[in-house]
Design a protein around this motif. Structure first.
Motif, PDB file in Angstrom:
ATOM      1  N   ASP A  85      30.866  35.599  77.704  1.00 27.01           N
ATOM      2  CA  ASP A  85      31.194  36.345  76.485  1.00 27.01           C
ATOM      3  C   ASP A  85      31.293  35.382  75.315  1.00 27.01           C
ATOM      4  O   ASP A  85      32.129  34.470  75.327  1.00 27.01           O
ATOM      5  CB  ASP A  85      32.519  37.099  76.644  1.00 27.01           C
ATOM      6  CG  ASP A  85      32.411  38.265  77.606  1.00 27.01           C
ATOM      7  OD1 ASP A  85      31.324  38.880  77.651  1.00 27.01           O
ATOM      8  OD2 ASP A  85      33.391  38.541  78.325  1.00 27.01           O
ATOM      9  N   LEU A  86      30.455  35.597  74.333  1.00 28.70           N
ATOM     10  CA  LEU A  86      30.486  34.790  73.121  1.00 28.70           C
ATOM     11  C   LEU A  86      31.412  35.499  72.129  1.00 28.70           C
ATOM     12  O   LEU A  86      31.047  36.524  71.552  1.00 28.70           O
ATOM     13  CB  LEU A  86      29.080  34.646  72.545  1.00 28.70           C
ATOM     14  CG  LEU A  86      28.877  33.622  71.440  1.00 28.70           C
ATOM     15  CD1 LEU A  86      29.195  32.221  71.939  1.00 28.70           C
ATOM     16  CD2 LEU A  86      27.446  33.683  70.928  1.00 28.70           C
ATOM     17  N   ILE A  87      32.612  34.977  71.964  1.00 25.63           N
ATOM     18  CA  ILE A  87      33.633  35.639  71.142  1.00 25.63           C
ATOM     19  C   ILE A  87      33.526  35.158  69.697  1.00 25.63           C
ATOM     20  O   ILE A  87      33.635  33.950  69.436  1.00 25.63           O
ATOM     21  CB  ILE A  87      35.037  35.342  71.693  1.00 25.63           C
ATOM     22  CG1 ILE A  87      35.135  35.800  73.152  1.00 25.63           C
ATOM     23  CG2 ILE A  87      36.107  36.013  70.843  1.00 25.63           C
ATOM     24  CD1 ILE A  87      36.411  35.376  73.834  1.00 25.63           C
ATOM     25  N   PRO A  88      33.293  36.079  68.753  1.00 24.45           N
ATOM     26  CA  PRO A  88      33.184  35.682  67.342  1.00 24.45           C
ATOM     27  C   PRO A  88      34.439  34.950  66.872  1.00 24.45           C
ATOM     28  O   PRO A  88      35.565  35.380  67.129  1.00 24.45           O
ATOM     29  CB  PRO A  88      33.009  37.024  66.615  1.00 24.45           C
ATOM     30  CG  PRO A  88      32.438  37.948  67.642  1.00 24.45           C
ATOM     31  CD  PRO A  88      33.071  37.529  68.939  1.00 24.45           C
ATOM     32  N   GLY A  89      34.244  33.823  66.218  1.00 28.74           N
ATOM     33  CA  GLY A  89      35.356  33.055  65.681  1.00 28.74           C
ATOM     34  C   GLY A  89      35.988  32.076  66.648  1.00 28.74           C
ATOM     35  O   GLY A  89      36.741  31.189  66.229  1.00 28.74           O
TER      36      GLY A  89
ATOM     37  N   LEU B 248      29.933  26.806  62.661  1.00 31.24           N
ATOM     38  CA  LEU B 248      30.555  27.118  63.936  1.00 31.24           C
ATOM     39  C   LEU B 248      31.545  26.025  64.362  1.00 31.24           C
ATOM     40  O   LEU B 248      31.292  24.833  64.157  1.00 31.24           O
ATOM     41  CB  LEU B 248      29.480  27.260  65.024  1.00 31.24           C
ATOM     42  CG  LEU B 248      28.631  28.536  65.022  1.00 31.24           C
ATOM     43  CD1 LEU B 248      27.516  28.406  66.043  1.00 31.24           C
ATOM     44  CD2 LEU B 248      29.490  29.750  65.331  1.00 31.24           C
TER      45      LEU B 248
ATOM     46  N   TRP C 171      32.934  24.096  67.514  1.00 32.01           N
ATOM     47  CA  TRP C 171      32.426  23.847  68.853  1.00 32.01           C
ATOM     48  C   TRP C 171      33.150  22.671  69.480  1.00 32.01           C
ATOM     49  O   TRP C 171      33.769  21.857  68.803  1.00 32.01           O
ATOM     50  CB  TRP C 171      30.922  23.586  68.825  1.00 32.01           C
ATOM     51  CG  TRP C 171      30.487  22.544  67.828  1.00 32.01           C
ATOM     52  CD1 TRP C 171      30.133  22.746  66.529  1.00 32.01           C
ATOM     53  CD2 TRP C 171      30.385  21.127  68.056  1.00 32.01           C
ATOM     54  NE1 TRP C 171      29.813  21.550  65.918  1.00 32.01           N
ATOM     55  CE2 TRP C 171      29.958  20.541  66.836  1.00 32.01           C
ATOM     56  CE3 TRP C 171      30.611  20.300  69.158  1.00 32.01           C
ATOM     57  CZ2 TRP C 171      29.753  19.175  66.698  1.00 32.01           C
ATOM     58  CZ3 TRP C 171      30.403  18.932  69.017  1.00 32.01           C
ATOM     59  CH2 TRP C 171      29.977  18.386  67.804  1.00 32.01           C
TER      60      TRP C 171
ATOM     61  N   THR D 127      36.139  28.937  69.423  1.00 33.13           N
ATOM     62  CA  THR D 127      35.455  27.650  69.559  1.00 33.13           C
ATOM     63  C   THR D 127      34.385  27.745  70.628  1.00 33.13           C
ATOM     64  O   THR D 127      34.619  28.249  71.729  1.00 33.13           O
ATOM     65  CB  THR D 127      36.463  26.548  69.931  1.00 33.13           C
ATOM     66  OG1 THR D 127      37.444  26.456  68.893  1.00 33.13           O
ATOM     67  CG2 THR D 127      35.771  25.205  70.090  1.00 33.13           C
ATOM     68  N   LEU D 128      33.199  27.251  70.312  1.00 31.62           N
ATOM     69  CA  LEU D 128      32.053  27.348  71.211  1.00 31.62           C
ATOM     70  C   LEU D 128      32.100  26.216  72.237  1.00 31.62           C
ATOM     71  O   LEU D 128      32.047  25.038  71.871  1.00 31.62           O
ATOM     72  CB  LEU D 128      30.751  27.261  70.403  1.00 31.62           C
ATOM     73  CG  LEU D 128      29.445  27.503  71.137  1.00 31.62           C
ATOM     74  CD1 LEU D 128      29.332  28.957  71.577  1.00 31.62           C
ATOM     75  CD2 LEU D 128      28.267  27.138  70.236  1.00 31.62           C
TER      76      LEU D 128
ATOM     77  N   GLU E  50      20.646  35.901  66.733  1.00 31.98           N
ATOM     78  CA  GLU E  50      21.389  37.163  66.683  1.00 31.98           C
ATOM     79  C   GLU E  50      22.821  36.996  67.195  1.00 31.98           C
ATOM     80  O   GLU E  50      23.706  37.796  66.895  1.00 31.98           O
ATOM     81  CB  GLU E  50      20.663  38.242  67.498  1.00 31.98           C
ATOM     82  CG  GLU E  50      20.706  38.071  69.001  1.00 31.98           C
ATOM     83  CD  GLU E  50      19.782  36.985  69.533  1.00 31.98           C
ATOM     84  OE1 GLU E  50      19.879  36.643  70.722  1.00 31.98           O
ATOM     85  OE2 GLU E  50      18.945  36.479  68.743  1.00 31.98           O
ATOM     86  N   ALA E  51      23.055  35.931  67.981  1.00 39.17           N
ATOM     87  CA  ALA E  51      24.397  35.637  68.484  1.00 39.17           C
ATOM     88  C   ALA E  51      25.143  34.674  67.563  1.00 39.17           C
ATOM     89  O   ALA E  51      26.245  34.226  67.882  1.00 39.17           O
ATOM     90  CB  ALA E  51      24.315  35.061  69.892  1.00 39.17           C
ATOM     91  N   GLY E  52      24.531  34.336  66.436  1.00 33.28           N
ATOM     92  CA  GLY E  52      25.168  33.434  65.485  1.00 33.28           C
ATOM     93  C   GLY E  52      24.929  31.969  65.757  1.00 33.28           C
ATOM     94  O   GLY E  52      25.547  31.105  65.131  1.00 33.28           O
TER      95      GLY E  52
END
Length: 286
Positions: free
Chosen positions: A171-175, A202, A204, A177-178, A244-246
């Motif tokens: 799950d790529l959660i907006p906001g 971003l 990260w 840390t990547l 599209e996923a930022g």
């Protein structure tokens, strides 16, 4: 009968994504490659490419010809090697990155060994920068590696997209840390990923490092992080994340053959055999 040189130029344009890089791989000028494609279109009486100012794409007729062209070039190369291959002996020290060592390299080495049974092969797997350094230091004869970004050294074999890969359940959660899984050492993929991220907004964090493709891919499969992979290295259980996923776009990877300054005949023969991988029926899978 179709001219093999024209077919070779056609396949090179497809694999390299354009006329300039195809000319580089074939050691020809861009205008020569363009003329060869025009001659092939005249012979087939079919338009093979749709050209724009930014890209080159196959027409339906070009798609149909591509598979046949690859098979014909493979047959021509096999026949030529059987008829003219010199009797060679000695040892060739080959360095290869894991991205190619786990793909079509074994079959290419098998064919080379069958043609040149008197040549012994010593293979070392590593990361591009270290392998190229060992070549320059005289400890390797041939290197099959990713070409460092922004350079034109070596002989281009193929290029393919570098993509962000994550577990299908990630799950790529907006906001948030990547989390990243990257090579531990100097790596073309690592440097490309960090350069792309540093130009954006971003947040990260590198949470996992490994010296191998297997390691960073395992971290992605486990859902621990996302990782940059060659498109051909995305396997079942992983999905590609894009703009599209930022996530920022990544550059294409270029795989190239490097030879020592004064290669002997066995090393030259191996380099040519590896270059022939670009004429294979499909992109090597990892």
């Amino acid at each position: 009968m179709l001219d093999f040189e024209l077919l070779r130029a056609f396949v090179a344009v497809v694999d390299c994504g354009g006329f300039r890089r195809a000319a580089e791989r074939l050691n020809l000028t861009q205008s020569t490659v363009s003329q060869q494609i025009k001659r092939l279109e005249l012979e087939t009486q079919r338009p093979l490419f749709r050209r724009t100012t930014r890209s080159v794409a196959l027409t339906d007729e070009g798609e149909m010809l591509l598979g046949d062209a690859r098979r014909l070039l493979q047959l021509e190369e096999a026949a030529r090697q059987r008829l003219v291959a010199p009797r060679l002996s000695g040892m060739v020290r080959l360095g290869a990155v894991e991205e190619v060592a786990g793909g079509s390299l074994p079959s290419a080495l098998g064919r080379f060994a069958a043609l040149h049974p008197g040549v012994k092969l010593e293979v070392q797997i590593g990361v591009s920068a270290e392998l190229i350094e060992q070549l320059n230091a005289g400890r390797l004869d041939v290197v099959f590696a990713k070409r460092p970004l922004g350079t034109s050294n070596g002989r281009l074999v193929w290029r393919e997209p570098l993509v962000w890969a994550a577990a299908e359940t990630f799950d790529l959660i907006p906001g948030a840390t990547l989390p990243l899984a990257l090579y531990r050492e100097r790596s073309v993929s690592r440097e490309a990923a960090l350069a792309a991220l540093q130009g954006g907004d971003l947040d990260w964090e590198i949470v996992y490092t490994s010296p191998s493709l297997t390691g960073v891919r395992a971290a992605a499969l486990a859902g621990l992080a996302i990782t940059p992979l060659p498109e051909s290295a995305v396997i079942a259980g992983l999905r590609v994340l894009g703009p599209e996923a930022g996530l920022p776009r990544l550059p294409d990877l270029e795989f190239a053959i490097y030879e020592k300054a004064r290669p002997d005949k066995p090393a030259t023969a191996l380099a040519e055999a590896l270059l022939a991988l670009a004429q294979g029926p499909s992109r090597p899978t990892i």
